[in-house]
Structure formats: structure tokens, C-alpha cells
Design a protein around this motif. Structure first.
Motif, mmCIF file in Angstrom:
data_model
loop_
_atom_site.group_PDB
_atom_site.id
_atom_site.type_symbol
_atom_site.label_atom_id
_atom_site.label_comp_id
_atom_site.label_asym_id
_atom_site.label_seq_id
_atom_site.Cartn_x
_atom_site.Cartn_y
_atom_site.Cartn_z
ATOM 1 N N THR A 208 0.815 -1.218 0.000
ATOM 2 C CA THR A 208 0.000 0.000 0.000
ATOM 3 C C THR A 208 0.848 1.268 0.000
ATOM 4 O O THR A 208 0.325 2.362 0.202
ATOM 5 C CB THR A 208 -0.965 0.015 1.198
ATOM 6 O OG1 THR A 208 -0.242 -0.244 2.412
ATOM 7 C CG2 THR A 208 -2.052 -1.037 1.025
ATOM 8 N N ARG B 152 -13.163 -2.459 -6.246
ATOM 9 C CA ARG B 152 -13.458 -3.883 -6.437
ATOM 10 C C ARG B 152 -14.263 -4.441 -5.267
ATOM 11 O O ARG B 152 -15.178 -5.251 -5.462
ATOM 12 C CB ARG B 152 -12.156 -4.681 -6.595
ATOM 13 C CG ARG B 152 -11.441 -4.444 -7.921
ATOM 14 C CD ARG B 152 -10.362 -5.477 -8.151
ATOM 15 N NE ARG B 152 -9.302 -5.414 -7.143
ATOM 16 C CZ ARG B 152 -8.211 -4.664 -7.255
ATOM 17 N NH1 ARG B 152 -8.030 -3.897 -8.318
ATOM 18 N NH2 ARG B 152 -7.296 -4.679 -6.307
ATOM 19 N N LEU C 57 -5.137 1.885 -3.700
ATOM 20 C CA LEU C 57 -6.195 1.664 -2.710
ATOM 21 C C LEU C 57 -7.565 1.974 -3.296
ATOM 22 O O LEU C 57 -8.553 1.300 -2.968
ATOM 23 C CB LEU C 57 -5.942 2.539 -1.483
ATOM 24 C CG LEU C 57 -4.848 2.061 -0.537
ATOM 25 C CD1 LEU C 57 -4.542 3.133 0.493
ATOM 26 C CD2 LEU C 57 -5.272 0.788 0.167
ATOM 27 N N ARG D 201 -8.505 1.550 -6.363
ATOM 28 C CA ARG D 201 -8.900 0.409 -7.195
ATOM 29 C C ARG D 201 -9.340 -0.772 -6.327
ATOM 30 O O ARG D 201 -10.320 -1.458 -6.643
ATOM 31 C CB ARG D 201 -7.744 0.001 -8.114
ATOM 32 C CG ARG D 201 -7.426 1.036 -9.198
ATOM 33 C CD ARG D 201 -6.436 0.486 -10.202
ATOM 34 N NE ARG D 201 -5.116 0.258 -9.633
ATOM 35 C CZ ARG D 201 -4.151 1.168 -9.576
ATOM 36 N NH1 ARG D 201 -4.359 2.400 -10.043
ATOM 37 N NH2 ARG D 201 -2.964 0.874 -9.064
ATOM 38 N N THR D 202 -8.613 -1.014 -5.246
ATOM 39 C CA THR D 202 -8.972 -2.097 -4.332
ATOM 40 C C THR D 202 -10.359 -1.882 -3.750
ATOM 41 O O THR D 202 -11.198 -2.798 -3.717
ATOM 42 C CB THR D 202 -7.948 -2.199 -3.190
ATOM 43 O OG1 THR D 202 -6.667 -2.537 -3.740
ATOM 44 C CG2 THR D 202 -8.352 -3.247 -2.168
ATOM 45 N N LEU E 186 -7.687 -2.030 4.813
ATOM 46 C CA LEU E 186 -7.329 -1.346 3.568
ATOM 47 C C LEU E 186 -5.931 -0.748 3.625
ATOM 48 O O LEU E 186 -5.140 -0.906 2.702
ATOM 49 C CB LEU E 186 -8.340 -0.233 3.269
ATOM 50 C CG LEU E 186 -9.778 -0.661 3.016
ATOM 51 C CD1 LEU E 186 -10.670 0.574 2.914
ATOM 52 C CD2 LEU E 186 -9.886 -1.502 1.754
#
Length: 214
Positions: A92, A203, A197, A199-200, A163
Motif C-alpha cells: 500500500t 473492487r 487503494l 482500485r482495491t 485497507l
């Protein structure tokens, strides 16, 4: 990284000098190649003698350590957490100039904190407020609602969805910042990979109802 035994140390996702000057080359060598590797090695040793648990994925070892036999319970708790947390920590961060959240993550931060500065304030308070070694976290629940947590030692905030972790063990910053944890936090914040992050989080929240606005 591979999520099952035997675990292997994933390569650093960038060069050892890529996060300078905020995090220097020596720190990344020690933190990734020595400390992270030690957690991987120790976890594999514990599971080598306990084949019944070798098919447990890493996340289950971290989440359900209390279900393990007493003689390996604390060791797995410490070392599986060390592997899980460090894998996310290095993934990250990113080289380059400071970035900002995008898309659904930016919207969620605005909704749950007010703005990015308020999130930073909350995370810094958690990082500085963690007594001794531990972590500060940005986490999401299953509905995409964000919050900040802190944890001691190598505990992770599962079953919430981690996250963004800030490692506040001294090995993460002592060579660069000595005892100045607040200065380390400011440098670490400059290297957060907000596009990754974002994009994560997109999703995670795709095809899920958005958390209510009120």
C-alpha cells in the motif's frame, strides 16, 4: 503472496531507494528482508510440525488463531499476523509524489470522515495513541463503511476489511526517525498508494449496495 503453507517472502514491490527520503534504503532492507522474512520463517516452522493446519489460508490463520492448539496458538497469532500485516503494508506504499483517493474511495472518505485531512488526523491519532508496538488501520466493513482502528503487536482488525495499515513498530521507522513516531507518520502518509487503494476499494464495493448516506 501465496496464501498457503509454505509461505514465501514476496519481493518488495519497488526499489529499496524508491521511497526516499521519507523511508530510506536501510530501513526497507531491514524491515522487508529481515523482519518480514523472520515472520515468514517462524510461521512455516510452526506449521511444519502441525500438518493439520497447513491448508489454512493466511487470512484464516490470522482470524481464527484462537481455534488452534494451545502450544502453537500464540506463535501463529504473532507470526501469521506479522506476515499478513507486512504484506499489506508494503503493497500500500508507492514511489513518487503524494496522491489522493479517487472514485468510490474518495466518496466514502468524504462521507465517513468529512475529507482526507480528517482521515489523516484520525489515523495519526491512532498511530500515536497505540502504546508500544502495533498498527493503525483504515478499514471497511462489508457495506463499504470506513473507520479507523488500532491494534497491538501483530494483531489485525479482521473480520473487518483492512485497507491501509501504518506500522508503528520501532523497526519500521527507528533508523530514519528515532523516537519521532509523528514525523514517521507524516513521511509514511506521503507514500500511501491512493490510486492502488482506490482500485482495491472499488473492487470490494462493486455490485454491493452503497452504504446509506444518512
Amino acid at each position: 503472496m501465496e496464501s498457503h503453507y509454505p509461505f514465501t517472502l514476496p519481493p518488495l514491490p519497488y526499489g529499496y531507494d524508491a521511497l526516499m527520503p521519507e523511508i530510506d534504503e536501510r530501513t526497507l532492507h531491514f524491515h522487508h528482508d529481515k523482519h518480514f522474512q523472520t515472520y515468514v520463517d517462524n510461521l512455516n516452522k510452526l506449521l511444519e510440525a502441525n500438518p493439520a493446519y497447513q491448508d489454512w489460508p493466511l487470512e484464516r490463520l490470522v482470524r481464527d488463531w484462537a481455534q488452534l492448539p494451545e502450544d502453537i496458538r500464540q506463535g501463529v497469532r504473532n507470526n501469521a499476523g506479522g506476515v499478513y500485516n507486512h504484506d499489506l503494508y508494503f503493497k500500500t506504499l508507492a514511489p513518487g509524489a503524494a496522491s489522493e483517493p479517487e472514485g468510490p474511495l474518495a466518496d466514502a472518505i468524504a462521507r465517513d470522515f468529512g475529507d482526507l485531512q480528517e482521515l489523516k488526523t484520525a489515523m495519526k491519532a491512532a498511530a500515536l495513541g497505540q502504546f508500544g508496538s502495533g498498527w493503525a488501520w483504515l478499514v471497511s466493513d462489508g457495506d463499504g463503511r470506513l473507520s479507523v482502528r488500532k491494534s497491538a503487536n501483530q494483531d489485525a482488525p479482521l473480520p473487518l476489511i483492512p485497507l491501509l495499515p501504518c506500522d508503528v513498530w520501532e523497526h519500521a521507522y527507528y533508523l530514519d526517525y528515532q523516537n519521532r513516531r509523528g514525523d514517521y507518520f507524516e513521511g509514511w502518509w506521503q507514500k500511501v498508494d491512493w490510486p492502488g487503494l482506490s482500485r482495491t476499494f472499488a473492487r470490494l464495493t462493486e455490485n454491493r449496495p452503497r452504504y446509506p448516506q444518512s
